[in-house]
Design an enzyme around this catalytic site. Structure first.
Site, short mmCIF file in Angstrom:
data_model
loop_
_atom_site.label_atom_id
_atom_site.label_comp_id
_atom_site.label_asym_id
_atom_site.label_seq_id
_atom_site.Cartn_x
_atom_site.Cartn_y
_atom_site.Cartn_z
N ASP A 186 0.94 -1.20 -0.03
CA ASP A 186 0.12 -0.03 0.05
C ASP A 186 0.80 1.24 -0.16
O ASP A 186 1.50 1.46 1.08
CB ASP A 186 -0.91 0.04 1.13
CG ASP A 186 -1.80 1.14 1.34
OD1 ASP A 186 -1.49 2.27 0.85
OD2 ASP A 186 -2.95 0.88 1.73
N HIS A 187 1.30 1.80 -0.84
CA HIS A 187 2.15 2.76 -1.18
C HIS A 187 2.12 3.97 -0.04
O HIS A 187 3.21 4.81 0.04
CB HIS A 187 2.51 3.31 -2.58
CG HIS A 187 1.28 4.48 -3.24
ND1 HIS A 187 0.16 3.97 -3.57
CD2 HIS A 187 1.47 5.87 -3.17
CE1 HIS A 187 -0.63 5.28 -3.91
NE2 HIS A 187 0.30 6.44 -3.70
N HIS A 249 -5.74 2.82 1.25
CA HIS A 249 -4.75 4.14 1.84
C HIS A 249 -5.44 4.81 3.05
O HIS A 249 -4.84 4.92 4.02
CB HIS A 249 -4.73 5.22 0.76
CG HIS A 249 -4.18 4.63 -0.55
ND1 HIS A 249 -3.43 3.53 -0.64
CD2 HIS A 249 -4.44 4.89 -1.71
CE1 HIS A 249 -3.06 3.42 -1.81
NE2 HIS A 249 -3.72 4.36 -2.55
C1 BG6 Z 1 -3.61 4.94 -6.10
C2 BG6 Z 1 -5.33 5.07 -6.89
O1 BG6 Z 1 -3.73 3.96 -5.19
O2 BG6 Z 1 -3.47 6.14 -5.35
C3 BG6 Z 1 -5.37 6.33 -7.73
O3 BG6 Z 1 -5.46 4.14 -7.56
C4 BG6 Z 1 -4.83 7.44 -6.84
O4 BG6 Z 1 -6.40 6.45 -8.00
C5 BG6 Z 1 -3.55 7.23 -6.21
O5 BG6 Z 1 -4.77 8.65 -7.82
C6 BG6 Z 1 -3.13 8.43 -5.35
O6 BG6 Z 1 -1.68 8.40 -4.82
P1 BG6 Z 1 -0.93 9.55 -4.33
O7 BG6 Z 1 0.55 9.00 -3.61
O8 BG6 Z 1 -0.84 10.59 -5.64
O9 BG6 Z 1 -1.96 10.21 -3.26
#
Ligand code: BG6
Length: 498
Positions: A186-187, A249
């Site tokens: 989960d980044h 997230h």
């Molecule tokens: C991803 C989603 O997991 O996270 C995208 O699939 C979203 O829809 C993105 O834009 C948002 O990531 P960050 O790091 O830009 O907040």
């Protein structure tokens, strides 16, 4: 006086990183730039190679070019690393692809000294995760956890599309890999400021005593995006905001914000506490879910000074789609620390700003000795943890404005990452790929964690599926549908918009 801060990353053991879906968007836009950054920092193993696997017909040299072109200005270290990259073309359902991969991996072990250590990165479409795992197993490419070398698998999101499919995916992965070999990404957990939630809460004596229902009136988590769905119409329309952002997230940020102190900041203890917290989030039945959630979809409007299309006009989206691009929910955390205090979460595309933050809204003082109108109207104390952009923390509180009378104003005390550490926080993928390389599980999701998050979200998905939660339209560039304000106003709260 702020000082510049630099950090070093340890060197992982020799290994081969195999990227499935190597010619895809994720690999080009996230993985390669992160790996190039690790190379530039000297944080790739001395004995290392990448093997790209995909359907496209490519030569090794073309894959090397793709890897180099993924970064604007490749460092000498990345050029040197990339010159050894190899490519395997093939269908993931065909055993022959994996036999060729297996032969190539052994050849790399012999020539490069990677010692049979493997990391398989599943950057394919989710429907292929289990197929790739099963094919790797059938081709003898997975060693057991107690073998002298290591095999790890990194799995991207989405991890299932509901509880049932997540359980099934876990079952199929567990038939091939031990849980200790699986790294579910989960980044958001790779973002420094998400990890800083742990530091703020558990390294400081002043916050923890007030971190509970006695002092806090509500908690809000916002993941706002100004972008739309960006050429992902077909994928997004099957997914929607609840699955795309909330189940993963948002739930992770909620868990880190509200969990109990871990015994140690270790993979086991932190993940145990997150699961415990997720288990205390009330699972409501779908009939009640409809009263705790608002779904929205953006219409046309203005974003970044440009006119933008409505969601239903985007490529790949049916013109009568009722997929949500915005969702706001009230969650109830039924435990000793939080019982009765609402937790509001929201996420949306085409909102006015890109902004991810956690806001703790504190209760008022028990007795207000100041009689002025400003004192009575003074906004509540708020602790705002900005996850992105402008990473930092602010505390809003009342202060006396200069002058004879007690004229009170809300003011901010601010901490900014960039001003303090003189650098932007490192990229999330860089951190997570490096953690997978050194075998640290703390910032990866465990199977029970993923399943528990789906248990919370499933009743809302059911309510959506039954048509119990109408879609409210909002103008692109606005803060979402009016109904989301009503959701909070019912309990006397309001969203903390900038
Ligand atoms: C991803 C989603 O997991 O996270 C995208 O699939 C979203 O829809 C993105 O834009 C948002 O990531 P960050 O790091 O830009 O907040």
């Amino acid at each position: 006086m702020p000082t510049s801060y630099s950090y070093t990353l340890s060197k992982p053991e020799p290994h081969v990183l195999v990227i499935f879906g190597a010619s895809g968007d994720l690999s080009r836009k996230k993985l390669m730039p992160a790996l190039a950054m690790l190379a530039a920092r000297g944080a790739l193993p001395d004995k290392f190679s990448i093997v790209g696997v995909a359907l496209d017909h490519l030569q090794d040299s073309e894959f090397v070019d793709i890897s180099l072109q993924a970064v604007p200005d490749p460092s000498p270290a990345w050029k040197e690393a990339a010159s050894h990259f190899r490519y395997v073309e093939g269908d993931y359902g065909n055993p022959e692809t994996f036999q060729r991969l297996s032969t190539l991996l052994k050849e790399i072990d012999d020539t490069t000294g990677t010692g049979g250590n493997r990391i398989y990165y599943l950057a394919t479409i989710p429907g292929l995760f289990a197929t790739v795992a099963e094919s790797l197993k059938a081709a003898g490419c997975i060693s057991s956890p107690d073998a002298g070398n290591f095999t790890r698998v990194v799995v991207e999101k989405p991890f299932g599309s509901d509880l049932k499919s997540a359980v099934e995916l876990n079952r199929r992965l567990h038939a091939c890999f031990d849980e200790t070999q699986i790294f579910r990404i989960d980044h958001y957990l790779g973002k420094e400021t998400v990890q800083n939630l742990l530091a703020l809460r558990f390294a400081n004596a002043i916050f923890e005593p007030v971190w509970n229902r006695r002092y806090i009136a509500s908690v809000q988590v916002t993941v706002a995006e100004s972008i739309g769905i960006e050429h992902r119409g077909a994928y997004y329309d099957r997914t929607g905001a609840l699955r795309d952002i909330v189940q993963n997230h948002v739930m992770q940020v909620v868990a880190l914000t509200l969990m109990e102190p871990p015994t140690a900041v270790s993979a086991q203890d932190v993940r145990d506490e997150k699961v415990k917290l997720l288990k205390s989030v009330e699972i409501i039945n779908p009939e009640h879910a409809a009263r705790r959630v608002v779904r929205g979809q953006y219409g046309s409007g203005v974003a970044g000074f440009q006119s933008v299309l409505a969601y239903r006009e985007e490529d790949g989206v049916p013109e009568d789609s009722d997929t949500e691009t915005y969702v706001a929910m009230e969650l109830v955390v039924d435990n000793w620390r939080w019982a009765g205090m609402p937790v509001y979460v929201r996420t949306g595309k085409r909102l006015p700003d890109r902004l991810t933050e956690v806001v703790l809204e504190f209760k008022g003082v028990p007795h207000l000795a100041f009689k002025s109108r400003q004192a009575r109207l003074l906004e509540a104390n708020r602790l705002v943890m900005r996850i992105q952009p402008d990473e930092g923390i602010s505390l809003r509180f009342g202060a006396k404005a200069p002058g004879e009378s007690f004229d009170l104003r809300s003011v901010s005390m601010d901490f900014s990452y960039e001003d303090t550490f003189k650098q932007e926080p490192p990229d999330a993928y860089e951190r997570l790929i490096h953690d997978a390389m050194i075998g640290d599980h703390m910032l990866f999701l465990r199977s029970d964690e993923v399943e528990q998050a789906w248990k919370i979200v499933d009743p809302f998905l059911d309510a959506f599926g039954h048509g119990d939660v109408p879609i409210s339209m909002y103008r692109a560039g606005s803060w979402g549908p009016h109904e989301a304000d009503i959701l909070l106003a019912r309990k006397g709260h309001a969203w903390s918009n900038p």
